[in-house]
Design a protein around this motif. Structure first.
Motif, PDB file in Angstrom:
ATOM      1  N   ALA A  98       0.825  -1.220   0.000  1.00 55.45           N
ATOM      2  CA  ALA A  98       0.000   0.000   0.000  1.00 55.45           C
ATOM      3  C   ALA A  98       0.854   1.263   0.000  1.00 55.45           C
ATOM      4  O   ALA A  98       0.575   2.207  -0.736  1.00 55.45           O
ATOM      5  N   MET A  99       1.902   1.291   0.809  1.00 55.09           N
ATOM      6  CA  MET A  99       2.716   2.504   0.871  1.00 55.09           C
ATOM      7  C   MET A  99       3.520   2.689  -0.412  1.00 55.09           C
ATOM      8  O   MET A  99       3.689   3.813  -0.893  1.00 55.09           O
ATOM      9  N   SER A 100       4.000   1.601  -1.001  1.00 52.66           N
ATOM     10  CA  SER A 100       4.695   1.709  -2.280  1.00 52.66           C
ATOM     11  C   SER A 100       3.749   2.275  -3.342  1.00 52.66           C
ATOM     12  O   SER A 100       4.127   3.150  -4.122  1.00 52.66           O
ATOM     13  N   SER A 101       2.524   1.787  -3.343  1.00 52.72           N
ATOM     14  CA  SER A 101       1.523   2.296  -4.285  1.00 52.72           C
ATOM     15  C   SER A 101       1.262   3.776  -4.039  1.00 52.72           C
ATOM     16  O   SER A 101       1.080   4.542  -4.989  1.00 52.72           O
ATOM     17  N   TRP A 102       1.245   4.185  -2.788  1.00 51.30           N
ATOM     18  CA  TRP A 102       1.030   5.601  -2.481  1.00 51.30           C
ATOM     19  C   TRP A 102       2.147   6.444  -3.097  1.00 51.30           C
ATOM     20  O   TRP A 102       1.874   7.483  -3.712  1.00 51.30           O
ATOM     21  N   TRP A 103       3.369   6.023  -2.949  1.00 48.98           N
ATOM     22  CA  TRP A 103       4.494   6.770  -3.523  1.00 48.98           C
ATOM     23  C   TRP A 103       4.351   6.880  -5.038  1.00 48.98           C
ATOM     24  O   TRP A 103       4.506   7.955  -5.611  1.00 48.98           O
ATOM     25  N   ILE A 104       4.073   5.759  -5.697  1.00 51.42           N
ATOM     26  CA  ILE A 104       4.056   5.729  -7.165  1.00 51.42           C
ATOM     27  C   ILE A 104       2.783   6.338  -7.742  1.00 51.42           C
ATOM     28  O   ILE A 104       2.840   7.098  -8.712  1.00 51.42           O
ATOM     29  N   GLN A 105       1.642   6.019  -7.167  1.00 51.43           N
ATOM     30  CA  GLN A 105       0.372   6.443  -7.751  1.00 51.43           C
ATOM     31  C   GLN A 105      -0.118   7.792  -7.249  1.00 51.43           C
ATOM     32  O   GLN A 105      -0.956   8.416  -7.896  1.00 51.43           O
ATOM     33  N   HIS A 106       0.343   8.219  -6.095  1.00 47.25           N
ATOM     34  CA  HIS A 106      -0.151   9.476  -5.533  1.00 47.25           C
ATOM     35  C   HIS A 106       0.940  10.545  -5.440  1.00 47.25           C
ATOM     36  O   HIS A 106       0.839  11.591  -6.058  1.00 47.25           O
ATOM     37  N   LEU A 107       1.958  10.285  -4.647  1.00 52.27           N
ATOM     38  CA  LEU A 107       2.954  11.319  -4.381  1.00 52.27           C
ATOM     39  C   LEU A 107       3.687  11.785  -5.628  1.00 52.27           C
ATOM     40  O   LEU A 107       3.763  12.986  -5.892  1.00 52.27           O
ATOM     41  N   GLU A 108       4.259  10.847  -6.377  1.00 50.45           N
ATOM     42  CA  GLU A 108       5.087  11.255  -7.512  1.00 50.45           C
ATOM     43  C   GLU A 108       4.335  12.103  -8.543  1.00 50.45           C
ATOM     44  O   GLU A 108       4.851  13.147  -8.951  1.00 50.45           O
ATOM     45  N   PRO A 109       3.122  11.736  -8.961  1.00 48.03           N
ATOM     46  CA  PRO A 109       2.421  12.611  -9.917  1.00 48.03           C
ATOM     47  C   PRO A 109       2.115  13.994  -9.346  1.00 48.03           C
ATOM     48  O   PRO A 109       2.234  15.004 -10.044  1.00 48.03           O
ATOM     49  N   HIS A 110       1.747  14.059  -8.078  1.00 49.03           N
ATOM     50  CA  HIS A 110       1.449  15.362  -7.473  1.00 49.03           C
ATOM     51  C   HIS A 110       2.714  16.201  -7.324  1.00 49.03           C
ATOM     52  O   HIS A 110       2.702  17.404  -7.582  1.00 49.03           O
ATOM     53  N   LEU A 111       3.811  15.576  -6.912  1.00 53.05           N
ATOM     54  CA  LEU A 111       5.061  16.330  -6.756  1.00 53.05           C
ATOM     55  C   LEU A 111       5.529  16.907  -8.087  1.00 53.05           C
ATOM     56  O   LEU A 111       6.073  18.018  -8.118  1.00 53.05           O
ATOM     57  N   ARG A 112       5.357  16.155  -9.174  1.00 50.59           N
ATOM     58  CA  ARG A 112       5.766  16.673 -10.484  1.00 50.59           C
ATOM     59  C   ARG A 112       5.062  17.989 -10.779  1.00 50.59           C
ATOM     60  O   ARG A 112       5.658  18.899 -11.351  1.00 50.59           O
ATOM     61  N   VAL A 113       3.808  18.091 -10.394  1.00 48.47           N
ATOM     62  CA  VAL A 113       3.060  19.328 -10.639  1.00 48.47           C
ATOM     63  C   VAL A 113       3.419  20.391  -9.601  1.00 48.47           C
ATOM     64  O   VAL A 113       3.740  21.529  -9.942  1.00 48.47           O
ATOM     65  N   ILE A 114       3.374  20.029  -8.329  1.00 46.50           N
ATOM     66  CA  ILE A 114       3.628  21.000  -7.262  1.00 46.50           C
ATOM     67  C   ILE A 114       4.999  21.652  -7.409  1.00 46.50           C
ATOM     68  O   ILE A 114       5.140  22.873  -7.264  1.00 46.50           O
ATOM     69  N   LEU A 115       6.020  20.865  -7.699  1.00 49.87           N
ATOM     70  CA  LEU A 115       7.392  21.374  -7.739  1.00 49.87           C
ATOM     71  C   LEU A 115       7.847  21.838  -9.119  1.00 49.87           C
ATOM     72  O   LEU A 115       8.978  22.301  -9.263  1.00 49.87           O
ATOM     73  N   ASP A 116       6.993  21.747 -10.120  1.00 50.65           N
ATOM     74  CA  ASP A 116       7.376  22.137 -11.474  1.00 50.65           C
ATOM     75  C   ASP A 116       7.772  23.610 -11.513  1.00 50.65           C
ATOM     76  O   ASP A 116       6.942  24.498 -11.325  1.00 50.65           O
ATOM     77  N   GLY A 117       9.052  23.865 -11.749  1.00 49.44           N
ATOM     78  CA  GLY A 117       9.573  25.230 -11.751  1.00 49.44           C
ATOM     79  C   GLY A 117       9.205  26.042 -12.960  1.00 49.44           C
ATOM     80  O   GLY A 117       9.379  27.257 -12.972  1.00 49.44           O
ATOM     81  N   ASP A 118       8.702  25.392 -14.025  1.00 47.95           N
ATOM     82  CA  ASP A 118       8.308  26.134 -15.222  1.00 47.95           C
ATOM     83  C   ASP A 118       6.849  26.558 -15.188  1.00 47.95           C
ATOM     84  O   ASP A 118       6.523  27.691 -15.508  1.00 47.95           O
ATOM     85  N   THR A 119       5.957  25.640 -14.823  1.00 39.34           N
ATOM     86  CA  THR A 119       4.528  25.948 -14.898  1.00 39.34           C
ATOM     87  C   THR A 119       3.752  25.599 -13.635  1.00 39.34           C
ATOM     88  O   THR A 119       2.541  25.809 -13.593  1.00 39.34           O
ATOM     89  N   GLY A 120       4.401  25.049 -12.627  1.00 41.28           N
ATOM     90  CA  GLY A 120       3.709  24.634 -11.412  1.00 41.28           C
ATOM     91  C   GLY A 120       3.148  25.805 -10.622  1.00 41.28           C
ATOM     92  O   GLY A 120       3.454  26.970 -10.891  1.00 41.28           O
ATOM     93  N   PRO A 121       2.313  25.510  -9.642  1.00 42.10           N
ATOM     94  CA  PRO A 121       1.655  26.567  -8.876  1.00 42.10           C
ATOM     95  C   PRO A 121       2.620  27.478  -8.125  1.00 42.10           C
ATOM     96  O   PRO A 121       2.305  28.635  -7.872  1.00 42.10           O
ATOM     97  N   MET A 122       3.814  26.989  -7.808  1.00 42.88           N
ATOM     98  CA  MET A 122       4.792  27.810  -7.093  1.00 42.88           C
ATOM     99  C   MET A 122       5.944  28.243  -7.998  1.00 42.88           C
ATOM    100  O   MET A 122       6.972  28.695  -7.518  1.00 42.88           O
ATOM    101  N   SER A 123       5.776  28.142  -9.307  1.00 39.88           N
ATOM    102  CA  SER A 123       6.877  28.351 -10.235  1.00 39.88           C
ATOM    103  C   SER A 123       7.476  29.754 -10.207  1.00 39.88           C
ATOM    104  O   SER A 123       8.637  29.915 -10.547  1.00 39.88           O
ATOM    105  N   LEU A 124       6.726  30.731  -9.842  1.00 36.51           N
ATOM    106  CA  LEU A 124       7.261  32.088  -9.791  1.00 36.51           C
ATOM    107  C   LEU A 124       7.276  32.654  -8.374  1.00 36.51           C
ATOM    108  O   LEU A 124       7.229  33.866  -8.187  1.00 36.51           O
ATOM    109  N   ALA A 125       7.359  31.790  -7.393  1.00 39.33           N
ATOM    110  CA  ALA A 125       7.365  32.243  -6.001  1.00 39.33           C
ATOM    111  C   ALA A 125       8.550  33.170  -5.766  1.00 39.33           C
ATOM    112  O   ALA A 125       9.690  32.837  -6.080  1.00 39.33           O
ATOM    113  N   ALA A 126       8.270  34.330  -5.251  1.00 38.67           N
ATOM    114  CA  ALA A 126       9.319  35.301  -4.958  1.00 38.67           C
ATOM    115  C   ALA A 126       9.673  35.224  -3.482  1.00 38.67           C
ATOM    116  O   ALA A 126       8.802  35.127  -2.630  1.00 38.67           O
ATOM    117  N   LYS A 127      10.940  35.240  -3.195  1.00 39.87           N
ATOM    118  CA  LYS A 127      11.387  35.150  -1.801  1.00 39.87           C
ATOM    119  C   LYS A 127      11.000  36.399  -0.999  1.00 39.87           C
ATOM    120  O   LYS A 127      10.991  36.387   0.209  1.00 39.87           O
TER     121      LYS A 127
END
Length: 156
Positions: A98-127
């Motif tokens: 179950a936890m392996s599935s969580w990493w592969i099926q849930h976390l990794e796809p969401h992280l790709r979007v969340i952390l995407d520096g080109d188009t992700g939701p935080m891509s232009l975060a200013a310090k």
């Protein structure tokens, strides 16, 4: 089968002949597993940022982006809420994978979007706290004549 011992033959409408069966079913149902983290805040601070480590680029729009003010981004919050719920479910599962599935099926796809520096939701975060996320996507009103076709099945 109705338990006739619980029926009030005097005509009192207050008696429910199914009460005993319903109560027995409730008593037999296992209690939901206790959550490890009560809130998404606890989960992000106590698990996610401690276990997930990536090379983040301090320059906005380059490489992977993360803003420590993650709670200011509606999409990030929605994704992290979903991840937390799925994580709690996987943690409580009897399945060894179950936890392996969580990493592969849930976390990794969401992280790709969340952390995407080109188009992700935080891509232009200013310090300097000058940026709090991209504006909502624009939409046009759905024409009235199309509305009946855009209703979910069973909701008509």
């Amino acid at each position: 089968m109705i338990n006739t011992d619980t029926i009030d033959w005097t005509g009192d409408d207050e008696v429910d002949p199914f009460t005993d069966e319903e109560e027995a079913a409730e008593e037999e149902a296992p209690a939901p597993p206790e959550r490890k983290f009560a809130t998404v805040i606890d989960w992000v601070e106590g698990y996610l940022v401690k276990i997930v480590r990536r090379k983040l680029n301090p320059l906005a729009g380059k490489g992977l982006s993360w803003d420590e003010r993650w709670w200011m981004y509606p999409e990030v919050v929605a994704r992290l809420l979903a991840l937390h719920e799925a994580w709690e479910e996987a943690r409580a599962s009897d399945s060894g994978s179950a936890m392996s599935s969580w990493w592969i099926q849930h976390l990794e796809p969401h992280l790709r979007v969340i952390l995407d520096g080109d188009t992700g939701p935080m891509s232009l975060a200013a310090k300097d706290s000058g940026f709090h996320g991209h504006p909502p996507m624009p939409i046009s009103a759905v024409p009235d004549e199309l509305r009946p076709y855009l209703v979910s099945p069973g909701k008509q």
